[in-house]
Design a protein around this motif. Structure first.
Motif, PDB file in Angstrom:
ATOM      1  N   ALA A 140      -3.032   3.359  10.080  1.00  0.00           N
ATOM      2  CA  ALA A 140      -2.260   2.478  10.965  1.00  0.00           C
ATOM      3  C   ALA A 140      -1.126   3.251  11.637  1.00  0.00           C
ATOM      4  O   ALA A 140      -0.835   3.041  12.824  1.00  0.00           O
ATOM      5  N   LEU A 141      -0.490   4.159  10.902  1.00  0.00           N
ATOM      6  CA  LEU A 141       0.568   4.980  11.499  1.00  0.00           C
ATOM      7  C   LEU A 141       0.006   5.953  12.524  1.00  0.00           C
ATOM      8  O   LEU A 141       0.641   6.239  13.552  1.00  0.00           O
ATOM      9  N   TRP A 142      -1.207   6.460  12.277  1.00  0.00           N
ATOM     10  CA  TRP A 142      -1.836   7.319  13.274  1.00  0.00           C
ATOM     11  C   TRP A 142      -2.182   6.540  14.541  1.00  0.00           C
ATOM     12  O   TRP A 142      -2.112   7.074  15.652  1.00  0.00           O
ATOM     13  N   LEU A 143      -2.550   5.270  14.385  1.00  0.00           N
ATOM     14  CA  LEU A 143      -2.800   4.424  15.559  1.00  0.00           C
ATOM     15  C   LEU A 143      -1.528   4.282  16.393  1.00  0.00           C
ATOM     16  O   LEU A 143      -1.563   4.435  17.630  1.00  0.00           O
ATOM     17  N   VAL A 192      -6.733  -2.057  10.707  1.00  0.00           N
ATOM     18  CA  VAL A 192      -7.051  -0.629  10.562  1.00  0.00           C
ATOM     19  C   VAL A 192      -6.691  -0.155   9.160  1.00  0.00           C
ATOM     20  O   VAL A 192      -7.452   0.572   8.505  1.00  0.00           O
ATOM     21  N   ALA A 193      -5.520  -0.588   8.670  1.00  0.00           N
ATOM     22  CA  ALA A 193      -5.083  -0.176   7.334  1.00  0.00           C
ATOM     23  C   ALA A 193      -6.020  -0.703   6.255  1.00  0.00           C
ATOM     24  O   ALA A 193      -6.265  -0.022   5.244  1.00  0.00           O
ATOM     25  N   ALA A 194      -6.570  -1.906   6.448  1.00  0.00           N
ATOM     26  CA  ALA A 194      -7.471  -2.476   5.447  1.00  0.00           C
ATOM     27  C   ALA A 194      -8.738  -1.658   5.317  1.00  0.00           C
ATOM     28  O   ALA A 194      -9.322  -1.559   4.224  1.00  0.00           O
ATOM     29  N   ASP A 195      -9.179  -1.044   6.405  1.00  0.00           N
ATOM     30  CA  ASP A 195     -10.416  -0.264   6.381  1.00  0.00           C
ATOM     31  C   ASP A 195     -10.183   1.209   6.052  1.00  0.00           C
ATOM     32  O   ASP A 195     -11.012   1.838   5.397  1.00  0.00           O
ATOM     33  N   ALA A 196      -9.055   1.762   6.532  1.00  0.00           N
ATOM     34  CA  ALA A 196      -8.868   3.206   6.425  1.00  0.00           C
ATOM     35  C   ALA A 196      -7.563   3.617   5.768  1.00  0.00           C
ATOM     36  O   ALA A 196      -7.268   4.813   5.709  1.00  0.00           O
ATOM     37  N   GLY A 197      -6.780   2.679   5.270  1.00  0.00           N
ATOM     38  CA  GLY A 197      -5.531   3.013   4.599  1.00  0.00           C
ATOM     39  C   GLY A 197      -4.331   2.901   5.523  1.00  0.00           C
ATOM     40  O   GLY A 197      -4.453   2.905   6.748  1.00  0.00           O
ATOM     41  N   ASP A 255       0.826  -1.211   0.000  1.00  0.00           N
ATOM     42  CA  ASP A 255       0.000   0.000   0.000  1.00  0.00           C
ATOM     43  C   ASP A 255       0.858   1.258   0.000  1.00  0.00           C
ATOM     44  O   ASP A 255       0.548   2.245  -0.678  1.00  0.00           O
ATOM     45  N   ILE A 256       1.925   1.243   0.781  1.00  0.00           N
ATOM     46  CA  ILE A 256       2.815   2.404   0.828  1.00  0.00           C
ATOM     47  C   ILE A 256       3.459   2.628  -0.533  1.00  0.00           C
ATOM     48  O   ILE A 256       3.528   3.757  -1.034  1.00  0.00           O
TER      49      ILE A 256
END
Length: 442
Positions: free
Chosen positions: A161-164, A152-157, A30-31
């Motif tokens: 996940a980095l914000w988490l 989290v990344a699968a749902d919101a990018g 994704d990145i």
């Protein structure tokens, strides 16, 4: 703030560090797509993190030894939060590498300081549990935090996940900054003492073998998602990462018991490294049978995380384990762990960039692991140095092969005599926080 609550906040910080260290492996496709680079180039962000972790742990610990532990912790968490927020906001590949390097340096600074604080915040009889909680946060970050971040990344990018991770670090920062009292632990070994430890043949062999193991294991883990996609047409890597992480927890818990029962930590380390080579060799063909790919993943995770326990027992037993010599030796071993991960990530990225099918990437990794086995078997047969030289007697007399009872912790200088230490979760009453940290670093 009570000691238990403070230790819990330190454990949360370690959890954030562990999640950050390993979650990127599942986010690379994704990145890369977002920033317009290949997966192999995106993987160099993991190299930047682990390389700076390897360099920061010994360098900053020595340079900042005069700082209060609380100041070091707050500084590390501030840098960690800012670095991960920067990764989440970056729109360029250069920004990605820079922010990951800062995050790795912050993690390398935080982890030993958190162990020092855990020792200072609780009574001596509770130090083992406090250290187990703080340092266990790193492995928990892999088992729980990495799959959570990928969900989290699968749902919101991937940026979510980095914000988490940024949020976890911010909570730890707020708690430590507001309530952790000033604490000071044992002085960290100097850079000179760390390099001098390499003059001991026993130490040099252990550190070199650790390096080869992490080149193979952590280096390949960086590209686990594209490997699984090619091997077994895996679309969602989260369940497979769970299996790898669960294997790691089981391996790290069982390794200390095996060391105690066998009394041969060097022999156990070689057996684990050989098993790793076998599991990685099986991986490219495991996709032929549905579900079979889970077996090498489980074994890989178990032996990869278990490997550090006998290695650290060897360094903390006998001649290498006294005072600052032992602390310097295990500091080198920890740096070799993350340096190996950085080198493995870089080499894996180069191989993919030059056209190697990701399906076959486990094979060169298995070759590196096997090379570590062969190196150890040759090195323990090298004749001993002159009498009185550092590490004299480390060769032909077999002590490095685990035949000397000091390698098994049979005398009071070793660590295996304390069962809290044998599984890598505690510290003997006289051990420094640095010793206890390094025994638990994966």
């Amino acid at each position: 703030m009570g000691g238990t609550r403070a230790v819990a906040l330190l454990a949360l910080g370690s959890f954030a560090m562990g999640t950050d260290a390993y979650a990127m492996a599942g986010l690379l496709p994704d990145i890369g797509a977002d920033l317009g680079v290949s997966v192999s180039l995106a993987g160099q962000s993991v190299t930047a993190f682990t390389l700076c972790y390897a360099l920061a742990a010994p360098l900053f610990s020595a340079v900042l030894a005069r700082w209060g532990t609380r100041t070091v912790l707050v500084t590390a968490l501030v840098v960690f939060v800012l670095a991960n927020a920067g990764t989440a906001l970056t729109g360029s590949y250069a920004g990605l590498l820079g922010t990951r390097a800062l995050a790795g340096a912050a993690a390398g600074l935080f982890t030993p300081a958190a162990a020092t604080a855990a020792v200072a915040l609780v009574p001596p009889e509770r130090r083992g549990r406090a250290l187990g909680l703080v340092l266990g946060g790193m492995s928990a970050g892999t088992v729980l935090g990495v799959p959570l971040g990928l969900l989290v990344a699968a749902d919101a990018g991937w940026r979510a996940a980095l914000w988490l991770i940024t949020g976890l670090g911010a909570v730890a920062l707020a708690g430590v900054g507001a309530g952790l009292p000033p604490v000071r632990g044992a002085a960290a070994p100097s850079l000179r003492s760390r390099f001098a430890a390499l003059a001991r043949p026993r130490v040099a062999v252990v550190v070199a073998v650790t390096f080869t193991q992490t080149v193979a294991s952590l280096g390949l883990y960086t590209y686990l998602e594209p490997v699984l996609h090619r091997v077994a047409d895996v679309g969602d890597a989260v369940p497979y990462l769970w299996v790898w992480g669960i294997g790691g927890v089981c391996g790290s818990l069982l390794a200390g018991t095996l060391v105690d029962r066998t009394g041969r930590p060097a022999l156990l380390a070689v057996a684990l490294l050989g098993t790793l080579a076998a599991a990685l060799t099986l991986l490219p063909w495991a996709g032929a049978v549905p579900g079979l790919v889970l077996l090498p993943l489980l074994v890989w995770g178990a032996v990869g995380w278990a490997f550090v326990v006998p290695q650290q027992h060897r360094l903390l037993a006998g001649e290498a384990g006294e005072g600052h010599a032992g602390a310097a030796a295990v500091g080198l071993n920890s740096s070799a762990t993350y340096l190996g991960g950085a080198v493995g990530s870089a080499l894996g990225g180069l191989a993919l960039a030059h056209g190697l099918d990701a399906r076959w990437l486990p094979l060169p990794a298995a070759g590196v692991a096997l090379a570590g086995v062969l190196f150890h078997l040759i090195a323990v047969r090298v004749p001993a140095g002159p009498a009185g030289a550092p590490g004299a007697g480390a060769g032909a007399d077999g002590r490095d092969a685990g035949t000397d009872p000091r390698d098994a912790g049979a005398d009071g200088r070793g660590t295996a005599t304390d069962h809290r230490d044998s599984n890598g979760t505690g510290a003997a009453g006289g051990a420094t926080a640095t010793d206890a940290l390094e025994r638990n670093t994966p």
